[in-house]
Design a protein around this motif. Structure first.
Motif, PDB file in Angstrom:
ATOM      1  N   THR A   1      81.421   2.158 -57.497  1.00  0.00           N
ATOM      2  CA  THR A   1      81.904   1.588 -56.242  1.00  0.00           C
ATOM      3  C   THR A   1      82.647   0.300 -56.569  1.00  0.00           C
ATOM      4  OG1 THR A   1      79.930   0.269 -55.890  1.00  0.00           O
ATOM      5  CG2 THR A   1      79.910   2.516 -54.997  1.00  0.00           C
ATOM      6  N   PRO A   2      83.526  -0.157 -55.683  1.00  0.00           N
ATOM      7  CA  PRO A   2      84.241  -1.412 -55.962  1.00  0.00           C
ATOM      8  C   PRO A   2      83.289  -2.581 -56.231  1.00  0.00           C
ATOM      9  CG  PRO A   2      85.286  -0.268 -54.156  1.00  0.00           C
ATOM     10  CD  PRO A   2      84.023   0.493 -54.487  1.00  0.00           C
ATOM     11  N   LYS A   3      82.189  -2.659 -55.489  1.00  0.00           N
ATOM     12  CA  LYS A   3      81.240  -3.755 -55.699  1.00  0.00           C
ATOM     13  C   LYS A   3      80.601  -3.657 -57.079  1.00  0.00           C
ATOM     14  CE  LYS A   3      77.116  -6.036 -53.843  1.00  0.00           C
ATOM     15  NZ  LYS A   3      77.050  -6.825 -55.029  1.00  0.00           N
ATOM     16  N   ALA A   4      80.179  -2.460 -57.473  1.00  0.00           N
ATOM     17  CA  ALA A   4      79.566  -2.279 -58.790  1.00  0.00           C
ATOM     18  C   ALA A   4      80.568  -2.575 -59.905  1.00  0.00           C
ATOM     19  CB  ALA A   4      79.029  -0.861 -58.932  1.00  0.00           C
ATOM     20  N   LEU A   5      81.806  -2.191 -59.692  1.00  0.00           N
ATOM     21  CA  LEU A   5      82.844  -2.447 -60.672  1.00  0.00           C
ATOM     22  C   LEU A   5      83.084  -3.943 -60.837  1.00  0.00           C
ATOM     23  CD1 LEU A   5      84.703  -0.759 -62.449  1.00  0.00           C
ATOM     24  CD2 LEU A   5      86.377  -0.815 -60.634  1.00  0.00           C
ATOM     25  N   LEU A   6      83.164  -4.655 -59.725  1.00  0.00           N
ATOM     26  CA  LEU A   6      83.362  -6.102 -59.796  1.00  0.00           C
ATOM     27  C   LEU A   6      82.140  -6.806 -60.373  1.00  0.00           C
ATOM     28  CD1 LEU A   6      85.327  -6.768 -56.494  1.00  0.00           C
ATOM     29  CD2 LEU A   6      86.195  -6.832 -58.830  1.00  0.00           C
ATOM     30  N   ASP A   7      80.951  -6.321 -60.046  1.00  0.00           N
ATOM     31  CA  ASP A   7      79.732  -6.898 -60.623  1.00  0.00           C
ATOM     32  C   ASP A   7      79.730  -6.725 -62.139  1.00  0.00           C
ATOM     33  OD1 ASP A   7      78.846  -7.706 -58.146  1.00  0.00           O
ATOM     34  OD2 ASP A   7      77.433  -6.032 -57.899  1.00  0.00           O
ATOM     35  N   SER A   8      80.117  -5.545 -62.593  1.00  0.00           N
ATOM     36  CA  SER A   8      80.186  -5.276 -64.029  1.00  0.00           C
ATOM     37  C   SER A   8      81.206  -6.184 -64.693  1.00  0.00           C
ATOM     38  CB  SER A   8      80.555  -3.809 -64.262  1.00  0.00           C
ATOM     39  OG  SER A   8      80.802  -3.561 -65.618  1.00  0.00           O
ATOM     40  N   PHE A   9      82.358  -6.327 -64.076  1.00  0.00           N
ATOM     41  CA  PHE A   9      83.388  -7.218 -64.607  1.00  0.00           C
ATOM     42  C   PHE A   9      82.890  -8.651 -64.670  1.00  0.00           C
ATOM     43  CE2 PHE A   9      86.978 -10.113 -63.755  1.00  0.00           C
ATOM     44  CZ  PHE A   9      87.708  -9.893 -64.900  1.00  0.00           C
ATOM     45  N   SER A  10      82.218  -9.076 -63.632  1.00  0.00           N
ATOM     46  CA  SER A  10      81.676 -10.435 -63.583  1.00  0.00           C
ATOM     47  C   SER A  10      80.670 -10.669 -64.712  1.00  0.00           C
ATOM     48  CB  SER A  10      81.018 -10.668 -62.226  1.00  0.00           C
ATOM     49  OG  SER A  10      80.426 -11.942 -62.175  1.00  0.00           O
TER      50      SER A  10
ATOM     51  N   LEU B   1      89.835   1.761 -61.878  1.00  0.00           N
ATOM     52  CA  LEU B   1      90.242   1.761 -60.476  1.00  0.00           C
ATOM     53  C   LEU B   1      91.240   2.858 -60.135  1.00  0.00           C
ATOM     54  CD1 LEU B   1      90.651  -2.064 -59.783  1.00  0.00           C
ATOM     55  CD2 LEU B   1      88.858  -0.557 -58.945  1.00  0.00           C
ATOM     56  N   ASP B   2      91.697   3.613 -61.139  1.00  0.00           N
ATOM     57  CA  ASP B   2      92.673   4.690 -60.921  1.00  0.00           C
ATOM     58  C   ASP B   2      93.948   4.177 -60.254  1.00  0.00           C
ATOM     59  OD1 ASP B   2      91.057   6.643 -62.054  1.00  0.00           O
ATOM     60  OD2 ASP B   2      90.088   7.112 -60.153  1.00  0.00           O
ATOM     61  N   LEU B   3      94.458   3.055 -60.739  1.00  0.00           N
ATOM     62  CA  LEU B   3      95.688   2.491 -60.203  1.00  0.00           C
ATOM     63  C   LEU B   3      96.888   3.166 -60.848  1.00  0.00           C
ATOM     64  CD1 LEU B   3      94.735  -1.298 -60.369  1.00  0.00           C
ATOM     65  CD2 LEU B   3      94.617   0.224 -58.399  1.00  0.00           C
ATOM     66  N   VAL B   4      98.012   3.120 -60.162  1.00  0.00           N
ATOM     67  CA  VAL B   4      99.252   3.631 -60.732  1.00  0.00           C
ATOM     68  C   VAL B   4     100.225   2.470 -60.856  1.00  0.00           C
ATOM     69  CG1 VAL B   4      98.985   5.959 -59.802  1.00  0.00           C
ATOM     70  CG2 VAL B   4     100.230   4.261 -58.490  1.00  0.00           C
ATOM     71  N   SER B   5     101.176   2.624 -61.756  1.00  0.00           N
ATOM     72  CA  SER B   5     102.172   1.569 -61.942  1.00  0.00           C
ATOM     73  C   SER B   5     103.150   1.576 -60.771  1.00  0.00           C
ATOM     74  CB  SER B   5     102.930   1.782 -63.247  1.00  0.00           C
ATOM     75  OG  SER B   5     103.739   2.934 -63.154  1.00  0.00           O
ATOM     76  N   ARG B   6     103.839   0.475 -60.605  1.00  0.00           N
ATOM     77  CA  ARG B   6     104.842   0.374 -59.542  1.00  0.00           C
ATOM     78  C   ARG B   6     105.947   1.405 -59.770  1.00  0.00           C
ATOM     79  NH1 ARG B   6     104.924  -1.229 -54.454  1.00  0.00           N
ATOM     80  NH2 ARG B   6     107.068  -1.237 -53.798  1.00  0.00           N
ATOM     81  N   GLU B   7     106.309   1.598 -61.038  1.00  0.00           N
ATOM     82  CA  GLU B   7     107.346   2.561 -61.387  1.00  0.00           C
ATOM     83  C   GLU B   7     106.940   3.972 -60.960  1.00  0.00           C
ATOM     84  OE1 GLU B   7     109.202   4.431 -65.450  1.00  0.00           O
ATOM     85  OE2 GLU B   7     108.678   2.307 -65.470  1.00  0.00           O
ATOM     86  N   THR B   8     105.708   4.356 -61.237  1.00  0.00           N
ATOM     87  CA  THR B   8     105.210   5.677 -60.837  1.00  0.00           C
ATOM     88  C   THR B   8     105.179   5.804 -59.317  1.00  0.00           C
ATOM     89  OG1 THR B   8     103.872   5.830 -62.834  1.00  0.00           O
ATOM     90  CG2 THR B   8     103.254   7.266 -61.011  1.00  0.00           C
TER      91      THR B   8
END
Length: 87
Positions: free
Chosen positions: A3-12, A44-51
């Protein structure tokens, strides 16, 4: 996927560990932080601006073709309604 919260907690937690140890040279600290951020962005499964821009172009082209085909079908349906029945 986290989840976004778990991901940010891990990053922190990972960032805190990075800064908790002995002071690293600036270049090494930047490299480790970039690696950590890259890992976060990958999760986060983000894509580039170009894509994204490419997919928007494909979508616009597809939408234009669909609208043209819908107009053609409507035209054919009108022609079929006005045509005399086949014997």
């Amino acid at each position: 996927m986290l989840t976004p919260k778990a991901l940010l907690d891990s990053f922190s937690e990972q960032t805190a560990r990075l800064f908790a140890g002995e002071m690293l040279p600036k270049a090494e600290l930047e490299n480790q932080l970039k690696s950590l951020l890259s890992s976060l962005f990958d999760k986060l499964d983000l894509v580039s601006r170009e894509t994204f821009d490419h997919q928007m172009t494909v979508l616009a082209h597809t939408r234009a073709r669909l609208e043209a085909l819908e107009a053609r079908v409507a035209e054919l349906e009108r022609a079929a309604q006005n045509a005399p029945p086949a014997a």
